[in-house]
Scaffold this active site. Structure first.
Site, PDB file in Angstrom:
ATOM      1  N   SER A 113      -9.853  -1.594   7.255  1.00  0.00           N
ATOM      2  CA  SER A 113      -9.255  -1.281   5.951  1.00  0.00           C
ATOM      3  C   SER A 113      -8.473  -2.405   5.299  1.00  0.00           C
ATOM      4  O   SER A 113      -8.086  -2.291   4.135  1.00  0.00           O
ATOM      5  CB  SER A 113      -8.351  -0.048   6.070  1.00  0.00           C
ATOM      6  OG  SER A 113      -9.137   1.108   6.108  1.00  0.00           O
ATOM      7  N   SER A 139      -9.795   0.976   3.204  1.00  0.00           N
ATOM      8  CA  SER A 139      -8.943   1.820   2.393  1.00  0.00           C
ATOM      9  C   SER A 139      -7.861   1.065   1.639  1.00  0.00           C
ATOM     10  O   SER A 139      -7.308   1.597   0.669  1.00  0.00           O
ATOM     11  CB  SER A 139      -8.287   2.871   3.280  1.00  0.00           C
ATOM     12  OG  SER A 139      -7.380   2.251   4.180  1.00  0.00           O
ATOM     13  N   LYS A 163       0.849  -1.197   0.000  1.00  0.00           N
ATOM     14  CA  LYS A 163       0.000   0.000   0.000  1.00  0.00           C
ATOM     15  C   LYS A 163       0.883   1.245   0.000  1.00  0.00           C
ATOM     16  O   LYS A 163       1.966   1.252   0.607  1.00  0.00           O
ATOM     17  CB  LYS A 163      -0.859  -0.055   1.269  1.00  0.00           C
ATOM     18  CG  LYS A 163      -1.978   0.961   1.373  1.00  0.00           C
ATOM     19  CD  LYS A 163      -2.802   0.695   2.657  1.00  0.00           C
ATOM     20  CE  LYS A 163      -3.966   1.647   2.820  1.00  0.00           C
ATOM     21  NZ  LYS A 163      -4.765   1.330   4.039  1.00  0.00           N
TER      22      LYS A 163
END
Lengths: 480, 484, 95
Positions: free
Chosen positions: B177, B153, B78
């Site tokens: 997330s 997310s 990420k």
């Protein structure tokens, strides 16, 4: 109307650690801008603080030395505001549950009495960086940010508003300064900002029990300025009230050039720091054992040492106070006594010759070229009549310059005192013969010329004649 | 089998057996990325040169006989993880040009094992979102149906695994997330116990809730990834110094006699019928495998979302103060300092980030602190106590990950509160600080994956991995592939 | 809970955000709705409950006072939007 000033002090003490409070960067002063920085103190994304244990140890020492309670579980909080010298947009400080609370210092006031000044709290926090204005090449419209100082450990010592005059404020401040330097947790350098003070000042009518509105004065970086700033501010507030005005709560900046204070901001909105516990740091738990260990490691504090100098070494109060002005000075004194010097004499020499020489050369006691042992040897030479007190001063000057042992100097320069009455008698005979007129004067009752003869004999012996022997022989000879 | 479809374990066996090289595997992944990226948009930055160089180094290491499970395995992480020398945006325009001078500990640990970095994955801006729609770099699409959100997310982290653009990925989980996108994209995602994995070098959203974890194709890979990143880090004061178990070796212990709690507050009337069916089937599977079910209660569940949004936004409002245009990141043209601040931040942050900063600032501001922030911290205590009480009777809890399968792009973008409420089953775990895993457990009528959540005791990762592995062995949901 | 545009402006100024008038209206409504929702916390009696800041109990994480290398001026300033010599450069404060 008569007014009573009310003063509280917030003192920032920069701690003498090797590294910053939340990262391993060096705290060395005066390096190239931004050379002592890392992701943590630059406030880079993702960086996290880790507490320097020594800062906690220093804070506990400061707390114990100022009669504070050590909080068993204290936490760090974020104080949120924007400024270019504050990299993260918040300062890590302590708000609720600071490490030390409810302390006090007894300060000396005019009449030799003491007065207790309460300390509200001592907390740990990080310093901000430095903003440099107008020194950047090719631009006059901005500022430079140097983050070398950012994240340097500070203690903030907050007093209750117990001080009632600028003299009391200075006295409190000096005592606090003495303690933190004595503990070795701060270098005490006020010019470099290692020990800096904000003063909360208000006035109220004498006899009132309700404090007036206070102004906070910032940027006071010497004892002299503290006195000046507070006195100016007291008078400003009194004048304002007398003229029918009211004091507003505000931050004021002290200007050392004019000796006045001025309002720092007007338009800026009231601060709302939005304190909350810093989730990146964990609670600080200080056990009773930790506190007791710190207590045992504390050095003997100035006041205790003064008492001991008086009780055990028989020094008068004044000498004891002067000789405990700093820990190094007191250590020097004690080393001199331990090396065999008489306490009162060692004290006198330190307060006299040594202090003078240190002051003349700007030397700190820590680097005094004459060691306490050498001083004791010198005093020994006086005691056993090897040299006179007068010659001792000459020898001392030479010791200061060359670092040589006093015995060596005395021998090399032939300064050993002459006590042999035969040798002195022959000098006296010569002088009396050469000054027959003065001899007549003396014998005619003019006893003042006795001093003249002593001087002549000492001069002829190059100061080496034993004064006691000279006196005795002269007296006998002159009487005829 | 395509190289890009392989698990860590399959690829490791191929690398170790010299049937394929890391350079070949990495090349295959990079080609796969080129071919599907236009439809999925999992990546913000792809780093082909660095990847191939790292793969070549890994091949040399393997040639020397030094082949760790992750050596030569192409991964992606990420864009919230700092990577030295590789742009790190956190999905925000304010960090568009930020090249970090250091790397996150968790990535350093993977790199130390010889893992290859393919690039940085798309995400909601500053991890604030449940759909990846708040990214400044476009919305990642769900590989199972590109009209749908991948979740957030860590949407890019889940989509990249589902679309076979990386063998495994790293994400972060503040309120779900990792688990929610894993559920929506049909992969395995684990949020470890708070403190299990270092947060150093991970861009902070809400510091007391953020935790790093893996997203993988199966549970065995998940155990391997967790084992590689877990452990104490002296640079993170909140990382915990307890031993890291060998998660892989205990995977096969089975679930016979395992007590599984079913929190009644999670099986509510509003639950989507497809999700209910998948949960019922999962319960049946576990029963067949010998697990016992116990009804438990987490009575403060209904307060979790409110608690979370006060605590998370308050912390975020402070964490995001450092984006001020002074030392890094976007700086706007401006007259004077104040304008430089406000313009840089207003141009740099997107609307969801601004909304949360505003809410957090408000919750901390003078006069509201006790009513909002302190109150939320007290309710957090009640929520934690719920978990402690429930775990006195059970080993793990089984719940849905989300009330529904993935929703359509744009569906909830104008109603932040509805978006926040979709995290109701994942948020309490972050508040309680414990661990939980999402694993594939079925599909909706529309053909979108549905995830099952296993919640473990604090530092009980080993148990949920065992339970997840047993379920996976008994089902084949994890073997299905998105047909992108 | 009604949130006024003035409330929004105050929070924006504390957070150093500059909002358009549309954003102010939008946020006033949305933040108001969220705060209405969080009002439900008031239903709970939390008298005597200790607030939790970390879910996992932890205390006393320290480092020793030993100097670690800094990253150097060049790397510290590498991302600076504007620099002047070894300083980060910022515009002046306008009162």
């Amino acid at each position: 109307m008569k007014y009573q000033p009310v003063i509280g002090l917030e003192v920032h003490v920069q701690l003498l650690t090797d590294t910053k409070i939340f990262c391993g960067c060096s705290t060395k002063f005066g390096s190239e801008p931004n050379s002592q920085t890392c992701p943590v103190c630059l406030g880079l994304p993702g960086a996290l603080p880790v507490l320097n244990k020594k800062v906690v140890e220093f804070a506990i020492k400061a707390g114990l030395s100022t009669n504070c309670s050590i909080t068993p579980r204290s936490i760090f909080a974020r104080k949120n505001y924007f400024y270019p010298d504050l990299p993260k947009g918040y300062q890590i400080s302590q708000f609720e549950d600071p490490i030390c609370q409810w302390g006090w210092l007894d300060i000396k006031v005019d009449d030799g009495e003491t007065k207790r000044i309460r300390i509200t709290r001592i907390h740990m926090e990080e310093d901000a960086g430095k903003l440099v204005h107008g020194e950047l090449s090719g631009r006059d419209d901005g500022s430079g940010v140097d983050l070398n100082r950012a994240c340097t450990p500070l203690l903030e010592v907050v007093s209750e508003p117990d001080l009632r005059s600028s003299d009391e404020a200075v006295s409190y401040l000096k005592q606090l300064h003495q303690i933190v330097t004595w503990l070795g947790i701060c270098d005490g350098n006020m010019e470099e900002g290692s020990f800096r003070c904000d003063a909360n000042v208000s006035v109220m009518p004498v006899g009132s029990s309700t404090f007036g509105t206070r102004a906070e004065i910032k940027n006071v970086n010497s004892f002299k300025f503290v006195k000046q700033a507070i006195e100016y501010e007291i008078q400003r507030q009194i004048d304002l009230i007398e003229d029918g005005g009211t004091v507003v709560q505000e931050t004021r900046l002290f200007d050392p050039n004019s000796g006045t204070t001025r309002s720092m901001r007007s338009k800026e909105e009231a601060h709302d720091y939005r304190y909350f516990p810093d989730p990146d740091l964990v609670p600080l738990v200080i056990s009773d054992q930790w506190v007791e260990r710190s207590r045992r490691e504390l050095p003997e504090l100035p006041e205790q040492r003064q008492q001991r100098f008086m009780n055990e070494l028989g020094l008068p109060l004044y000498d004891a106070e002067v000789l405990t002005a700093s820990r190094a000075l007191a250590d020097y004194f004690e080393a001199g006594v331990a090396a065999g010097g008489n306490a009162k004499t060692v004290g006198n020499w330190i307060m006299g010759e040594i202090t003078r020489a240190l002051n003349d050369t700007g030397t700190p006691i820590e680097s005094c070229p004459v060691s306490p042992g050498q001083l004791a040897e010198l005093l020994q030479l006086i005691d056993n009549s090897t040299i006179s007190g007068k010659i001792a001063k000459t020898v001392f000057d030479e010791m200061w310059k060359s670092g040589k042992a006093p015995q060596t100097i005395v021998e090399d320069q032939g300064l050993v005192q002459v006590s042999d009455s035969g040798a002195i008698e022959s000098i006296i005979n010569g002088i009396m013969a050469a000054n027959a007129g003065q001899v007549e004067d003396y014998r005619g009752g003019k006893e003042k010329v006795f001093g003249f003869f002593v001087g002549q004999v000492m001069k002829a012996s190059k100061g080496k004649a034993n004064p006691a022997v000279v006196n005795e022989l002269l007296l006998n000879k002159l009487k005829g | 089998m395509n190289i890009f479809d392989m698990t860590i374990h399959a690829l490791h066996a191929a690398l170790k057996g010299k049937r394929v090289s890391s350079v070949e595997a990495t090349t295959a992944m990079l080609e796969r990325i080129s071919s599907v990226e236009p439809q999925v948009g999992s990546f913000i930055t792809v780093t082909p040169e660095q990847a191939l160089a790292a793969a070549a180094a890994a091949d040399q290491r393997i040639a020397r006989g030094d082949c760790d499970l992750l050596t030569g395995i192409p991964l992606a992480i990420k864009d919230i993880f700092l990577t030295e020398g590789v742009r790190t945006t956190c999905g925000s325009r304010i960090l568009d040009n930020f090249i970090p001078p250091y790397s996150a500990t968790s990535w350093e640990m993977l790199r130390g094992c010889g893992a290859v970095l393919l690039g940085k994955l798309n995400q909601d801006e500053f991890a604030m979102g449940s759909s990846n729609e708040s990214s400044a770099y476009g919305t990642t699409r769900n590989p199972w149906n590109t009209d749908y959100i991948p979740g957030g997310s860590s949407g890019g982290s889940a989509a990249a695994v589902a679309a076979s653009e990386a063998v495994a990925t790293l994400g972060t989980d503040t309120g779900g997330s990792i688990r929610q996108p894993a559920s929506h994209c049909g992969c395995v995602g684990l949020k470890p116990t708070y403190g299990r994995v270092s947060r150093y070098g991970v861009i902070a959203y809400a510091s007391s809730l953020d935790q790093v974890g893996p997203l993988t194709r199966d549970v065995a890979d998940c155990a391997t990834m967790l084992g590689a990143i877990a452990g104490h880090d002296h640079k993170d004061s909140t990382s915990v110094d307890t031993p890291v178990p060998d998660y892989s070796s205990s995977l096969t212990h089975g679930v016979k006699g395992l007590k599984i709690g079913l929190p009644k507050e999670y099986f509510i009337s509003g639950l989507d019928a497809d999700v209910q069916v998948a949960m019922d089937a999962a319960i049946e599977t576990y029963r067949r495998l010998g697990a016992e079910f116990v009804d438990v209660s987490l009575p403060h569940t209904d307060y979790a979302v409110a608690t979370y949004y006060l605590i998370a936004t308050a912390e975020a409002s402070s964490n995001l103060a450092r984006y001020d245009g002074v030392r890094f990141g976007h700086r706007a043209e401006a007259e004077g300092l104040l304008e430089m601040y406000t313009k840089s931040r207003s141009e740099g942050f997107g609307v969801e980030v601004k909304r949360r900063i505003m809410l957090g600032t408000y919750a901390l501001s003078s006069g509201y602190y006790d009513a909002y922030y302190v109150k939320a911290q007290k309710v957090r205590t009640l929520i934690m106590n719920d978990f402690t009480t429930a775990f006195a009777d059970v080993d793990v809890m089984l719940t849905p990950v989300a009330p529904t399968a993935a929703f359509k792009i744009g569906e909830k973008v104008n109603d932040p509160l509805q978006m926040y409420l979709s995290d109701i089953f994942t948020i309490p775990v972050n508040l309680a600080g414990t661990c939980a895993m999402s694993l594939p457990a079925g599909f909706s009528a529309a053909g979108l994956p549905i995830g099952l959540q296993l919640i473990g005791k604090p530092f009980g990762e080993e148990t949920i991995l065992q339970a997840g592995y047993a379920f996976e062995q008994a089902t084949e949901w994890h073997t299905r592939k998105a047909t992108i | 809970m009604k949130i006024s545009v003035a409330d929004v402006e105050h929070a924006a100024s504390l957070a150093r955000l500059e909002l358009t008038s549309e954003e102010k209206e939008l946020f006033a409504g949305q933040i108001g709705a969220i705060l209405d929702y969080v009002e439900k916390l008031k239903e709970l009696d939390t008298e005597g409950i200790v607030p939790t800041s970390h879910a996992v109990p932890m205390e006393n994480a320290f480092r020793e006072d030993i100097v670690q290398p800094s990253i150097g001026v060049a790397r510290s300033l590498a991302n600076a939007p504007e620099r002047e010599g070894s300083f980060f450069a910022v515009p002046k404060v306008i009162e």
